[in-house]
Design an enzyme around this catalytic site. Sequence first.
Site, short mmCIF file in Angstrom:
data_model
loop_
_atom_site.label_atom_id
_atom_site.label_comp_id
_atom_site.label_asym_id
_atom_site.label_seq_id
_atom_site.Cartn_x
_atom_site.Cartn_y
_atom_site.Cartn_z
N GLU A 29 0.75 -1.22 -0.04
CA GLU A 29 0.21 0.13 0.17
C GLU A 29 0.93 1.13 -0.09
OE1 GLU A 29 -2.76 -0.34 3.25
OE2 GLU A 29 -3.92 -2.04 2.43
N ASN A 53 2.23 -5.32 -3.08
CA ASN A 53 0.79 -5.47 -2.95
C ASN A 53 -0.12 -4.22 -2.68
OD1 ASN A 53 -1.26 -7.74 -2.25
ND2 ASN A 53 -1.37 -6.91 -0.34
N HIS A 68 -10.51 -5.82 -2.69
CA HIS A 68 -11.42 -5.76 -1.35
C HIS A 68 -12.71 -4.76 -2.46
CE1 HIS A 68 -9.09 -7.19 1.67
NE2 HIS A 68 -8.24 -6.32 1.33
N GLU A 125 -6.34 -10.60 -1.42
CA GLU A 125 -7.07 -10.51 -0.38
C GLU A 125 -8.68 -10.35 -0.66
OE1 GLU A 125 -5.80 -7.24 2.14
OE2 GLU A 125 -3.55 -7.68 1.93
N ASP A 135 -12.39 -10.11 -1.05
CA ASP A 135 -13.58 -10.32 -0.42
C ASP A 135 -14.49 -9.42 -1.16
OD1 ASP A 135 -12.64 -7.80 0.66
OD2 ASP A 135 -12.81 -8.48 2.70
C1 XIL Z 1 -6.48 -6.23 8.04
C2 XIL Z 1 -6.99 -7.28 9.18
O1 XIL Z 1 -7.83 -8.17 8.36
C3 XIL Z 1 -7.63 -6.79 10.36
O2 XIL Z 1 -7.76 -7.68 11.24
C4 XIL Z 1 -6.72 -5.67 10.92
O3 XIL Z 1 -7.35 -5.10 12.03
C5 XIL Z 1 -6.33 -4.74 9.90
O4 XIL Z 1 -6.02 -5.15 8.76
N1 XIL Z 1 -5.16 -4.62 3.65
C6 XIL Z 1 -4.17 -5.34 4.04
C7 XIL Z 1 -4.28 -6.06 5.14
O5 XIL Z 1 -3.10 -5.53 3.36
O6 XIL Z 1 -3.33 -6.43 5.94
C8 XIL Z 1 -5.62 -5.76 6.02
O7 XIL Z 1 -5.83 -6.74 7.02
C9 XIL Z 1 -6.66 -5.41 5.05
C10 XIL Z 1 -6.43 -4.34 3.97
#
Ligand code: XIL
Length: 449
Positions: free
Chosen positions: A162, A204, A241, A270, A272
């Site tokens: 990020e 990422n 996401h 990641e 969802d």
């Molecule tokens: C999130 C986790 O799922 C949570 O439990 C935590 O509180 C915050 O981080 N991008 C990422 C992940 O790279 O590491 C994040 O994970 C979600 C967004």
Amino acid sequence: MKLTSRSVSRAALVSSVLATVTLSAGLLVATSANAATTLGASAAQSGRYFGTAVAANKLSDSTYVGILNREFDMVTAENEMKIDATEPNQNQFTFGNADRIVNHARAQGMRVRGHTLAWHSQQPGWMQNMEGTALRSAMLNHVTKVAQYYAGKIYAWDVVNEAFEDGSSGARRNSNLQRTGNDWIEAAFRAARAADPAAKLCYNDYNTDDWTHAKTQAVYRMVQDFKTRGVPIDCVGLQSHFNAQSPVPSNYQTTLQNFANLGVDVQITELDIEGSGTTQAANYERVTKACLAVTRCTGITVWGIRDTDSWRSYGTPLLFDGSGNKKPAYTAVLDALNSVGGTTTTTTTTTSNDPVPGGCTATASVNAWNGGFVVTVKVTAGAAAIRGWTVTLALPSGSTVTNSWNATRNGNQWSNVAYNGNLTAGQATEFGFQGTGSAGSPSPTCTAS
Ligand code: XIL
């Protein structure tokens, strides 16, 4: 790969569908049609993995672990490998919770994605308060120590997470790491390569799914620049996401393909998608099919198992409901994964050319698709214990190995790594590799030491 219900059901399927031909004494070749009943096995049909984020404190939940072990073959620690978890005080490293996840995954034969070595978020307090050259060296020390600790056990590292701004600027995110100098990202990648040369190194990010977005373009240009200048980078992770405000873009596959065309793997890291029912299922199907359509999209990871495990549980964004039941989205993903794939061929050689009493044997299972393959090799000790092994396996000319796991490669020979050389009599272990071109019908030989 692992011997679990997943591989067992796949093996059972293979033996029920296939035609078996004995080519010569001790060499057996079997070919099967496709179909699989779990996410991992169905993704493996095209050489891909299917992973999930895992939380260490849920490893005592039997429903959770049951689904994890049955369905997935890649694991990402949801929080346990982040900087605040692994270096809570400067230069004091704690790996307890991360180790629980890594050990569970490895015991199950799952691969591990390391998340994440350098990030503006979830920094420990001491790092949040740091700037300048002190922070640059602390960051590089962190990358080096954590990557060294897990060296050889990680499929891919999210080296940097990020680092770009949202919106239309296309700029780097203003963080304490960015303020150490614009070259902080490549410095992190170089340190990671030195510490763990076997791992793939990924950048990422989120909001990098729509090809037309400034952030996507900015990340693309950075990766292009790294490839041009020889900065070590192997992959780009798209977090993906999605929800109503940030839907699956119509050009998602284009984005995956364009990154891949830079000469890197792409992974959905990641995933969802908030929603429910058929709409959610259709979105999951689109994302899965987009990955399947891009040769270098090597796998998909969902960000949790059940909706109730999700960091945004209110959006019910995952593949299993709170009770662990499969949702329509699960079926959509499974069906999509089963709609493509190659042919699985298993070759067994029982010969061994071996100076050690008992020796070892090797079995190769090839999963081939148009232009690529994954070979999984099972090494079994003979009547006596062995301390190490080397498998020789010739590939047709023109084929290239792009990635190996659970073994060290030297040309057409693969040898044990530190943790899988010692085998008791009759004990087996597996390693694998992926490549481009054709694997043919390999006949591996095994030498024990
Ligand atoms: C999130 C986790 O799922 C949570 O439990 C935590 O509180 C915050 O981080 N991008 C990422 C992940 O790279 O590491 C994040 O994970 C979600 C967004």
